[in-house]
Design an enzyme around this catalytic site. Structure first.
Site, PDB file in Angstrom:
ATOM      1  N   PRO A   1      10.478  -5.736  -2.058  1.00  0.00           N
ATOM      2  CA  PRO A   1       9.225  -5.011  -2.290  1.00  0.00           C
ATOM      3  C   PRO A   1       8.061  -5.995  -2.417  1.00  0.00           C
ATOM      4  O   PRO A   1       8.269  -7.207  -2.578  1.00  0.00           O
ATOM      5  CB  PRO A   1       9.478  -4.277  -3.615  1.00  0.00           C
TER       6      PRO A   1
ATOM      7  N   CYS B   1      -3.187   1.226   6.723  1.00  0.00           N
ATOM      8  CA  CYS B   1      -3.147   0.617   8.052  1.00  0.00           C
ATOM      9  C   CYS B   1      -3.859   1.493   9.077  1.00  0.00           C
ATOM     10  O   CYS B   1      -4.664   1.014   9.869  1.00  0.00           O
ATOM     11  CB  CYS B   1      -1.698   0.402   8.474  1.00  0.00           C
TER      12      CYS B   1
ATOM     13  N   GLU C   1       5.634  -3.425  11.857  1.00  0.00           N
ATOM     14  CA  GLU C   1       4.567  -2.429  11.693  1.00  0.00           C
ATOM     15  C   GLU C   1       3.418  -3.160  11.028  1.00  0.00           C
ATOM     16  O   GLU C   1       3.507  -3.530   9.854  1.00  0.00           O
ATOM     17  CB  GLU C   1       5.047  -1.256  10.816  1.00  0.00           C
ATOM     18  N   LEU C   2       2.321  -3.397  11.765  1.00  0.00           N
ATOM     19  CA  LEU C   2       1.316  -4.364  11.314  1.00  0.00           C
ATOM     20  C   LEU C   2      -0.060  -3.721  11.111  1.00  0.00           C
ATOM     21  O   LEU C   2      -0.170  -2.511  10.939  1.00  0.00           O
ATOM     22  CB  LEU C   2       1.282  -5.528  12.312  1.00  0.00           C
TER      23      LEU C   2
ATOM     24  N   GLY D   1       3.563  -4.981   7.180  1.00  0.00           N
ATOM     25  CA  GLY D   1       2.588  -5.800   6.469  1.00  0.00           C
ATOM     26  C   GLY D   1       1.502  -6.245   7.428  1.00  0.00           C
ATOM     27  O   GLY D   1       1.304  -5.630   8.488  1.00  0.00           O
ATOM     28  N   SER D   2       0.830  -7.333   7.089  1.00  0.00           N
ATOM     29  CA  SER D   2      -0.303  -7.767   7.903  1.00  0.00           C
ATOM     30  C   SER D   2       0.182  -8.414   9.204  1.00  0.00           C
ATOM     31  O   SER D   2       1.309  -8.916   9.289  1.00  0.00           O
ATOM     32  CB  SER D   2      -1.137  -8.768   7.110  1.00  0.00           C
TER      33      SER D   2
ATOM     34  N   ASN E   1       0.791  -1.238   0.000  1.00  0.00           N
ATOM     35  CA  ASN E   1       0.000   0.000   0.000  1.00  0.00           C
ATOM     36  C   ASN E   1       0.822   1.286   0.000  1.00  0.00           C
ATOM     37  O   ASN E   1       0.398   2.273  -0.603  1.00  0.00           O
ATOM     38  CB  ASN E   1      -1.040  -0.011   1.126  1.00  0.00           C
TER      39      ASN E   1
ATOM     40  N   GLU F   1      -9.825  -6.583  10.094  1.00  0.00           N
ATOM     41  CA  GLU F   1      -9.387  -5.380   9.380  1.00  0.00           C
ATOM     42  C   GLU F   1      -9.994  -5.406   7.974  1.00  0.00           C
ATOM     43  O   GLU F   1      -9.736  -6.331   7.212  1.00  0.00           O
ATOM     44  CB  GLU F   1      -7.853  -5.362   9.286  1.00  0.00           C
TER      45      GLU F   1
HETATM   46  P1  NAD Z   1       1.346  -8.912   3.643  1.00  0.00           P
HETATM   47  O1  NAD Z   1       1.561  -9.314   5.053  1.00  0.00           O
HETATM   48  O2  NAD Z   1       0.529  -9.785   2.779  1.00  0.00           O
HETATM   49  O3  NAD Z   1       2.748  -8.736   2.872  1.00  0.00           O
HETATM   50  C1  NAD Z   1       3.734  -7.836   3.332  1.00  0.00           C
HETATM   51  C2  NAD Z   1       5.081  -8.255   2.765  1.00  0.00           C
HETATM   52  O4  NAD Z   1       5.482  -9.491   3.366  1.00  0.00           O
HETATM   53  C3  NAD Z   1       5.088  -8.505   1.265  1.00  0.00           C
HETATM   54  O5  NAD Z   1       6.300  -8.012   0.728  1.00  0.00           O
HETATM   55  C4  NAD Z   1       5.027 -10.028   1.174  1.00  0.00           C
HETATM   56  O6  NAD Z   1       5.544 -10.540  -0.029  1.00  0.00           O
HETATM   57  C5  NAD Z   1       5.878 -10.424   2.368  1.00  0.00           C
HETATM   58  N1  NAD Z   1       5.664 -11.758   2.911  1.00  0.00           N
HETATM   59  C6  NAD Z   1       4.586 -12.560   2.783  1.00  0.00           C
HETATM   60  N2  NAD Z   1       4.773 -13.714   3.471  1.00  0.00           N
HETATM   61  C7  NAD Z   1       5.988 -13.632   4.055  1.00  0.00           C
HETATM   62  C8  NAD Z   1       6.745 -14.500   4.902  1.00  0.00           C
HETATM   63  N3  NAD Z   1       6.281 -15.690   5.293  1.00  0.00           N
HETATM   64  N4  NAD Z   1       7.962 -14.095   5.321  1.00  0.00           N
HETATM   65  C9  NAD Z   1       8.451 -12.888   4.956  1.00  0.00           C
HETATM   66  N5  NAD Z   1       7.778 -12.020   4.144  1.00  0.00           N
HETATM   67  C10 NAD Z   1       6.558 -12.392   3.707  1.00  0.00           C
HETATM   68  O7  NAD Z   1       0.726  -7.432   3.708  1.00  0.00           O
HETATM   69  P2  NAD Z   1       0.166  -6.541   2.505  1.00  0.00           P
HETATM   70  O8  NAD Z   1      -1.134  -7.116   2.057  1.00  0.00           O
HETATM   71  O9  NAD Z   1       1.224  -6.270   1.501  1.00  0.00           O
HETATM   72  O10 NAD Z   1      -0.084  -5.146   3.268  1.00  0.00           O
HETATM   73  C11 NAD Z   1      -1.257  -4.838   3.931  1.00  0.00           C
HETATM   74  C12 NAD Z   1      -1.113  -4.991   5.440  1.00  0.00           C
HETATM   75  O11 NAD Z   1      -0.025  -4.188   5.900  1.00  0.00           O
HETATM   76  C13 NAD Z   1      -2.323  -4.480   6.192  1.00  0.00           C
HETATM   77  O12 NAD Z   1      -2.620  -5.350   7.255  1.00  0.00           O
HETATM   78  C14 NAD Z   1      -1.882  -3.115   6.721  1.00  0.00           C
HETATM   79  O13 NAD Z   1      -2.592  -2.676   7.843  1.00  0.00           O
HETATM   80  C15 NAD Z   1      -0.432  -3.368   7.002  1.00  0.00           C
HETATM   81  N6  NAD Z   1       0.353  -2.129   6.996  1.00  0.00           N
HETATM   82  C16 NAD Z   1       0.825  -1.651   8.194  1.00  0.00           C
HETATM   83  C17 NAD Z   1       1.512  -0.439   8.243  1.00  0.00           C
HETATM   84  C18 NAD Z   1       2.038   0.108   9.547  1.00  0.00           C
HETATM   85  O14 NAD Z   1       2.830   1.039   9.531  1.00  0.00           O
HETATM   86  N7  NAD Z   1       1.609  -0.420  10.687  1.00  0.00           N
HETATM   87  C19 NAD Z   1       1.742   0.278   7.053  1.00  0.00           C
HETATM   88  C20 NAD Z   1       1.279  -0.255   5.850  1.00  0.00           C
HETATM   89  C21 NAD Z   1       0.579  -1.469   5.834  1.00  0.00           C
END
Ligand code: NAD
Length: 475
Positions: free
Chosen positions: A166, A273, A239-240, A217-218, A142, A369
């Site tokens: 990325p 997020c 940061e989740l 990420g999530s 995002n 979420e």
């Molecule tokens: P995601 O968790 O699906 O993926 C994030 C990253 O992790 C991607 O690059 C993905 O390829 C990688 N990944 C996936 N599985 C992995 C593993 N097993 N080991 C290591 N890396 C792995 O998240 P998304 O859908 O890209 O992003 C959306 C989520 O991110 C939402 O939950 C959002 O709230 C959160 N987010 C949080 C913040 C914050 O600052 N707290 C900011 C932006 C997004």
């Protein structure tokens, strides 16, 4: 929307579904080479003077500024976000490289006379910040550019090298930003990019080489990362996800509430997020506010962000749009009502949606979420109940309170279990300087100009024994 074959990633325009470009996936053998290079280069980079690191980082910031329009256009088509938002993200990237360089240059290190402890009167303690080593930066889809800068700039400022992973969905602008580093004079291997999904991410986290993982990420993936990283006890920044509440007290300026709630829930097409996903409203104004929110949010222009005037683009892929549709459907079946939107349109577009009659027991009111343009309205009879509803979530990222009485809003703010509270504005607010991060399942540690140089370095204590004449000052 991103088509994957065994070795090639095809990145698609998220509004039209047409291919934009292809990248080769990083093979396991190449991953090892990247990590070894990162470790080798780090030993040299740690010895580069701070004024030279400053020079290179500020030169890079200037190069980012020159490429803003080009990279923002690429990010807009690969992410589906409106162009102006992508330009804003490039602006943040430029500011952060400059800002971290300046703070690194200005930081002083400590020398302590130890005559505050009996027996150590002759000793001098020097506290020096050293790099961690190789840092892995894993980015979500995002805000890939903003988060690239929040991780890479402080890490290299403090003498680390970085391997960036990325997101699969929109990696192209990040790949361009990494290429621009060597083009603007930074050493080869200082920052490298690898291409892949969960398998590549997991291999990086499990490798013995990196000292630290900075993951955004999530929450679900964050937990997997933490489990994998435990084997080698890597330093983790997580940061989740979030399910932020916006609390509206009865004396709030409702025009401002509507403006801010619509802004906070439409940026990044509702995929943010720290967005106001739950609106918790005092019962005396619920009806009035709900009608206004539905009118304004429901009339946002949805479409291809390449078209003039589009305010909400598509969701990132088919899975994301289906998930939002099923979350809305389940909430309606549980008894909520649609006041605006409610449907998935052709492609991966989702209508800006306002759900009323959401109750605190429903999943979207707690730990579910919703990553799309959907607001859930919950009613509260008083300030205490509003706080209870807001805190009834295992997330704790950001939040907002609207009231004409700042003292009352402050009292509510102190009871919210979140890393940030904004009074009279949307909680989707991230000043560069703030230490941004969440409570609970929203993450660990903080990111921002005020915090990250410390996060990406470690203390080394060097003690000079018996060098002082058992005291201080002139005799
Ligand atoms: P995601 O968790 O699906 O993926 C994030 C990253 O992790 C991607 O690059 C993905 O390829 C990688 N990944 C996936 N599985 C992995 C593993 N097993 N080991 C290591 N890396 C792995 O998240 P998304 O859908 O890209 O992003 C959306 C989520 O991110 C939402 O939950 C959002 O709230 C959160 N987010 C949080 C913040 C914050 O600052 N707290 C900011 C932006 C997004």
């Amino acid at each position: 929307m991103t088509v994957i074959d065994e070795t090639i990633l095809t990145v698609l325009n998220k509004a039209t579904g047409f291919p934009i470009d292809q990248l080769a996936f990083t093979a396991p053998v190449d991953l090892d080479r990247v990590l070894r290079t990162a470790a080798d280069v780090q030993r040299d980079w740690a010895r580069v003077s701070r004024h030279e690191r400053y020079r290179l980082m500020t030169r890079y910031a200037a190069a980012v500024a020159e490429h803003t329009d080009e990279f923002a256009a690429l990010l807009s088509i690969e992410s589906g976000k409106p162009l102006a938002q992508c330009q804003g993200e490039l602006g943040i990237c430029e500011r952060l490289f400059r800002g971290f360089a300046e703070r690194m240059l200005a930081a002083s290190e400590r020398a302590d006379f130890l005559d505050n402890q009996a027996g150590l009167e002759g000793d001098l303690l020097l506290t020096h910040r050293e790099p961690l080593g190789v840092v892995v930066a894993i980015l979500p889809f995002n805000f890939p550019i903003e988060l690239f800068a929040h991780k890479v700039a402080p890490a290299i400022a403090m003498g680390n090298t970085v391997v960036v992973k990325p997101p699969l969905e929109d990696p192209l602008a990040v790949v361009q930003l990494v290429s621009l580093m060597t083009a603007s004079g930074m050493p080869e291997g200082l920052v490298q990019v690898v291409v892949g999904g969960a398998d590549v991410g997991a291999a990086l986290v499990d490798s013995d080489v990196p000292a630290a993982i900075s993951f955004t990420g999530s929450t679900e993936t964050g937990k997997t990362v933490a489990r994998t990283a435990a084997r080698t006890l890597k330093l983790l920044t997580l940061e989740l996800g979030g399910n932020d509440a916006m609390i509206v007290l009865p004396d709030a300026d409702l025009d401002l509430v509507v403006e801010q709630a619509v802004l906070g829930r439409s940026i990044a097409n509702g995929q943010c997020c720290c967005a106001n996903k739950r609106i918790v409203v005092h019962e005396s104004i619920t009806e009035d506010l709900s009608t206004r929110l539905a009118d304004r949010f429901g009339s946002l222009r949805v479409g291809d962000p390449a078209l003039d005037g589009v305010e909400v683009g598509p969701l990132i892929h088919d899975r994301a749009a289906s998930k939002v549709a099923s979350q809305v459907e389940e909430t309606l079946q549980a008894g909520a009502r649609v006041l605006a939107g409610g449907h998935r349109a052709d492609g991966n577009f989702f209508e800006p949606t306002v759900l009323a009659g959401v109750t605190p027991d429903m999943p979207v009111a707690r730990d579910e979420e919703v990553f799309g343009p959907v607001m859930s309205i919950l009613e509260a009879r008083d300030d205490e109940t509003a706080v209870e509803i807001a805190n009834n979530s295992s997330y704790g990222l950001s939040g907002a309170i609207f009231s004409a009485d700042v003292g009352r809003a402050m009292r509510v703010a102190t009871h919210l279990q979140t890393g940030q509270v904004v009074i009279n504005g949307t909680g989707l607010y991230r000043p560069d300087v703030a230490g941004f991060g969440g409570y609970g399942l929203s993450g660990q540690r903080r990111e921002g100009l005020s915090e990250s140089l410390t996060e990406y370095s470690q203390n080394k204590n060097i003690v000079l024994r018996r060098v002082l004449d058992s005291g201080r000052g002139a005799r």
